[in-house]
Write a protein that holds these residues in place. Structure first.
Motif, PDB file in Angstrom:
ATOM      1  N   TRP A  52       0.809  -1.216  -0.039  1.00  0.00           N
ATOM      2  CA  TRP A  52      -0.127   0.027   0.017  1.00  0.00           C
ATOM      3  C   TRP A  52       0.909   1.211   0.000  1.00  0.00           C
ATOM      4  O   TRP A  52       0.520   2.097  -0.627  1.00  0.00           O
ATOM      5  CB  TRP A  52      -0.915  -0.020   1.338  1.00  0.00           C
ATOM      6  CG  TRP A  52      -1.826   1.142   1.117  1.00  0.00           C
ATOM      7  CD1 TRP A  52      -1.718   2.234   1.405  1.00  0.00           C
ATOM      8  CD2 TRP A  52      -3.229   0.804   0.987  1.00  0.00           C
ATOM      9  NE1 TRP A  52      -2.861   3.082   1.199  1.00  0.00           N
ATOM     10  CE2 TRP A  52      -3.985   2.071   0.791  1.00  0.00           C
ATOM     11  CE3 TRP A  52      -4.150  -0.129   0.756  1.00  0.00           C
ATOM     12  CZ2 TRP A  52      -5.360   2.430   1.016  1.00  0.00           C
ATOM     13  CZ3 TRP A  52      -5.567   0.162   0.913  1.00  0.00           C
ATOM     14  CH2 TRP A  52      -6.060   1.237   0.731  1.00  0.00           C
ATOM     15  N   GLU A  53       1.863   1.227   0.826  1.00  0.00           N
ATOM     16  CA  GLU A  53       2.825   2.354   0.918  1.00  0.00           C
ATOM     17  C   GLU A  53       4.116   2.142   0.135  1.00  0.00           C
ATOM     18  O   GLU A  53       4.797   1.251   0.158  1.00  0.00           O
ATOM     19  CB  GLU A  53       3.179   2.563   2.436  1.00  0.00           C
ATOM     20  CG  GLU A  53       1.952   2.719   3.449  1.00  0.00           C
ATOM     21  CD  GLU A  53       1.396   4.226   3.300  1.00  0.00           C
ATOM     22  OE1 GLU A  53       1.694   5.114   2.504  1.00  0.00           O
ATOM     23  OE2 GLU A  53       0.237   4.299   3.781  1.00  0.00           O
ATOM     24  N   THR A  58       0.927   5.559  -4.215  1.00  0.00           N
ATOM     25  CA  THR A  58       0.374   4.475  -3.409  1.00  0.00           C
ATOM     26  C   THR A  58       0.282   3.079  -4.161  1.00  0.00           C
ATOM     27  O   THR A  58      -0.153   3.245  -5.315  1.00  0.00           O
ATOM     28  CB  THR A  58      -0.993   4.927  -2.784  1.00  0.00           C
ATOM     29  OG1 THR A  58      -2.138   5.016  -3.799  1.00  0.00           O
ATOM     30  CG2 THR A  58      -0.834   6.352  -2.040  1.00  0.00           C
ATOM     31  N   ILE A  60      -2.663   1.633  -4.245  1.00  0.00           N
ATOM     32  CA  ILE A  60      -3.971   1.949  -4.899  1.00  0.00           C
ATOM     33  C   ILE A  60      -3.914   2.534  -6.266  1.00  0.00           C
ATOM     34  O   ILE A  60      -4.470   2.311  -7.202  1.00  0.00           O
ATOM     35  CB  ILE A  60      -4.844   2.514  -4.052  1.00  0.00           C
ATOM     36  CG1 ILE A  60      -5.270   1.800  -2.902  1.00  0.00           C
ATOM     37  CG2 ILE A  60      -6.044   2.924  -4.683  1.00  0.00           C
ATOM     38  CD1 ILE A  60      -6.139   0.666  -3.101  1.00  0.00           C
ATOM     39  N   SER A  80       0.816  -5.822   2.615  1.00  0.00           N
ATOM     40  CA  SER A  80       0.778  -4.597   3.205  1.00  0.00           C
ATOM     41  C   SER A  80       0.593  -4.940   4.830  1.00  0.00           C
ATOM     42  O   SER A  80       0.013  -5.760   5.227  1.00  0.00           O
ATOM     43  CB  SER A  80      -0.092  -3.698   2.809  1.00  0.00           C
ATOM     44  OG  SER A  80      -0.157  -2.612   3.616  1.00  0.00           O
ATOM     45  N   ARG A  82      -0.712  -2.492   6.457  1.00  0.00           N
ATOM     46  CA  ARG A  82      -1.774  -1.598   6.877  1.00  0.00           C
ATOM     47  C   ARG A  82      -2.944  -2.965   6.821  1.00  0.00           C
ATOM     48  O   ARG A  82      -3.551  -3.340   5.890  1.00  0.00           O
ATOM     49  CB  ARG A  82      -2.193  -0.733   6.034  1.00  0.00           C
ATOM     50  CG  ARG A  82      -1.579   0.595   5.785  1.00  0.00           C
ATOM     51  CD  ARG A  82      -1.793   1.605   4.799  1.00  0.00           C
ATOM     52  NE  ARG A  82      -3.046   1.924   4.853  1.00  0.00           N
ATOM     53  CZ  ARG A  82      -3.158   3.116   4.232  1.00  0.00           C
ATOM     54  NH1 ARG A  82      -2.256   3.772   3.608  1.00  0.00           N
ATOM     55  NH2 ARG A  82      -4.218   3.719   4.254  1.00  0.00           N
ATOM     56  N   ASN A  83      -3.606  -3.063   8.099  1.00  0.00           N
ATOM     57  CA  ASN A  83      -4.653  -4.149   8.210  1.00  0.00           C
ATOM     58  C   ASN A  83      -5.879  -3.590   8.691  1.00  0.00           C
ATOM     59  O   ASN A  83      -6.571  -4.509   9.108  1.00  0.00           O
ATOM     60  CB  ASN A  83      -4.042  -5.284   9.374  1.00  0.00           C
ATOM     61  CG  ASN A  83      -3.720  -4.712  10.736  1.00  0.00           C
ATOM     62  OD1 ASN A  83      -3.797  -3.290  10.880  1.00  0.00           O
ATOM     63  ND2 ASN A  83      -3.316  -5.375  11.614  1.00  0.00           N
ATOM     64  N   ARG A  86     -10.871  -1.155   6.815  1.00  0.00           N
ATOM     65  CA  ARG A  86     -11.297  -0.203   5.632  1.00  0.00           C
ATOM     66  C   ARG A  86     -10.173  -0.278   4.521  1.00  0.00           C
ATOM     67  O   ARG A  86     -10.444  -0.203   3.208  1.00  0.00           O
ATOM     68  CB  ARG A  86     -11.471   1.253   6.220  1.00  0.00           C
ATOM     69  CG  ARG A  86     -11.373   2.300   5.369  1.00  0.00           C
ATOM     70  CD  ARG A  86     -12.314   2.303   4.045  1.00  0.00           C
ATOM     71  NE  ARG A  86     -13.947   2.214   4.602  1.00  0.00           N
ATOM     72  CZ  ARG A  86     -15.063   1.712   4.127  1.00  0.00           C
ATOM     73  NH1 ARG A  86     -14.920   1.267   2.772  1.00  0.00           N
ATOM     74  NH2 ARG A  86     -16.044   1.712   4.693  1.00  0.00           N
ATOM     75  N   ASP A  87      -8.883  -0.385   4.831  1.00  0.00           N
ATOM     76  CA  ASP A  87      -7.864  -0.598   4.010  1.00  0.00           C
ATOM     77  C   ASP A  87      -7.980  -1.707   3.123  1.00  0.00           C
ATOM     78  O   ASP A  87      -7.833  -1.687   1.872  1.00  0.00           O
ATOM     79  CB  ASP A  87      -6.542  -0.513   4.654  1.00  0.00           C
ATOM     80  CG  ASP A  87      -6.262   0.878   5.393  1.00  0.00           C
ATOM     81  OD1 ASP A  87      -6.662   1.750   4.931  1.00  0.00           O
ATOM     82  OD2 ASP A  87      -5.420   0.727   6.237  1.00  0.00           O
ATOM     83  N   ASP A  90     -10.908  -1.359   0.551  1.00  0.00           N
ATOM     84  CA  ASP A  90     -10.561  -0.465  -0.223  1.00  0.00           C
ATOM     85  C   ASP A  90      -9.759  -1.242  -1.503  1.00  0.00           C
ATOM     86  O   ASP A  90      -9.960  -0.897  -2.776  1.00  0.00           O
ATOM     87  CB  ASP A  90      -9.808   0.917   0.162  1.00  0.00           C
ATOM     88  CG  ASP A  90     -10.909   1.742   0.964  1.00  0.00           C
ATOM     89  OD1 ASP A  90     -12.016   1.426   0.774  1.00  0.00           O
ATOM     90  OD2 ASP A  90     -10.329   2.541   1.557  1.00  0.00           O
ATOM     91  N   ALA A  91      -8.910  -1.599  -1.139  1.00  0.00           N
ATOM     92  CA  ALA A  91      -7.773  -2.604  -1.934  1.00  0.00           C
ATOM     93  C   ALA A  91      -8.676  -3.469  -2.997  1.00  0.00           C
ATOM     94  O   ALA A  91      -8.555  -3.589  -3.894  1.00  0.00           O
ATOM     95  CB  ALA A  91      -6.914  -3.090  -1.261  1.00  0.00           C
ATOM     96  N   TYR A  99      -5.148 -10.170  -0.461  1.00  0.00           N
ATOM     97  CA  TYR A  99      -4.841  -9.093   0.537  1.00  0.00           C
ATOM     98  C   TYR A  99      -4.219  -9.920   1.750  1.00  0.00           C
ATOM     99  O   TYR A  99      -4.641 -10.577   2.459  1.00  0.00           O
ATOM    100  CB  TYR A  99      -5.796  -8.036   1.240  1.00  0.00           C
ATOM    101  CG  TYR A  99      -5.167  -6.770   1.726  1.00  0.00           C
ATOM    102  CD1 TYR A  99      -5.250  -5.529   1.113  1.00  0.00           C
ATOM    103  CD2 TYR A  99      -4.443  -6.850   2.894  1.00  0.00           C
ATOM    104  CE1 TYR A  99      -4.919  -4.594   1.546  1.00  0.00           C
ATOM    105  CE2 TYR A  99      -4.029  -5.702   3.506  1.00  0.00           C
ATOM    106  CZ  TYR A  99      -3.973  -4.604   2.848  1.00  0.00           C
ATOM    107  OH  TYR A  99      -3.777  -3.211   3.221  1.00  0.00           O
TER     108      TYR A  99
END
Length: 255
Positions: A52-53, A58, A60, A80, A82-83, A86-87, A90-91, A99
């Motif tokens: 993600w980062e 990004t 995304i 990622s 980021r867990n 919402r993340d 979104d992905a 994911y």
């Protein structure tokens, strides 16, 4: 599989590369989103692993560029830290196929990646490829056209099988060389061009037989079924494929 790895953490990227190479896959690591998009304008990959980062844009942004630039539905898997729900949502809603949140367990990760690849490419494990009037028997390593055997060399057969397994996909020269000759072998692109020419001739990959093997300038080749708009030829089903990733890379660089 030919896998692109676009992960911010260099140590994690190297660990993923080693695990996947042990499983027999070819891996290419990229340091930034823009670097990947530029390369993707001239190279093809089977799967993209993306964080993600990133250092510039990004994950995304990269995912959306891939989905806009190609209709071949290349699987994209997020890896990622980021867990948040919402993340992840979104992905997946943006078009990601899976994911994964580190720490990555190598055996499970390879299995999940293989499952994603099989869903996207149901022919990957088929032992007989039937694209009338063509039949490729992978066990007997025999190709037939209208029921008649076509004599192919080992590399010509491997190339034909790879192209038919990826019908409709735009494949770069580097991708084809790695898939047929192996990454560690130094083979000039002229060798690939010669084999493609032989396949066109021996298999009769012409519109009257329902398929066309086209050269895409500065990129590679695509085996495609003849479109219904082609005159006097009975068309076969075709999955449309486009690229346009180079355009997105140019936009990213401009930004």
């Amino acid at each position: 599989m030919r896998i692109a790895i676009l992960v911010y953490d260099r140590e994690q990227a190297e660990q993923l590369k080693q695990s996947l190479q042990k499983a027999g896959h070819d891996c290419h690591v990229f340091g930034s989103g823009r670097q990947f998009l530029v390369t993707a304008g001239r190279e093809s990959f089977d799967v993209l692993l993306v964080d993600w980062e990133l250092t510039d844009i990004t994950g995304i942004d990269v995912l959306r560029a891939v989905r806009r630039g190609s209709s071949c539905d290349m699987p994209v898997v997020f890896v990622s830290h980021r867990n948040a729900e919402r993340d992840v949502a979104d992905a997946l809603n943006a078009g990601a196929d899976d994911y994964v949140v580190p720490p990555v367990r190598p055996l499970e990760f390879v299995a999940r990646l293989n499952a994603v690849w099989r869903r996207a490419n149901p022919r990957v494990e088929a032992k007989i490829l039937e694209f009338p009037p063509y039949v490729l028997d992978l066990n007997e390593r025999e190709a037939t056209l209208y029921g008649r055997r076509v004599e192919l060399t080992q590399k010509e057969f491997d190339l034909a099988a790879f192209l038919f397994r990826n019908i409709g996909r735009l494949l770069s020269r580097g991708h084809l060389l790695e898939a047929v000759w192996g990454k560690s072998v130094d083979v000039p692109t002229r060798t690939l061009d010669t084999h493609v020419s032989h396949l066109r001739s021996k298999l009769g990959l012409r519109p009257e037989n329902g398929y066309r093997l086209t050269t895409v300038y500065n990129f590679g080749y695509r085996l495609e079924a003849v479109r219904s708009s082609d005159p006097d030829v009975k068309a076969l089903p075709q999955r449309s494929v486009g690229t346009g990733i180079a355009r997105d890379a140019a936009r990213a660089n401009a930004g």
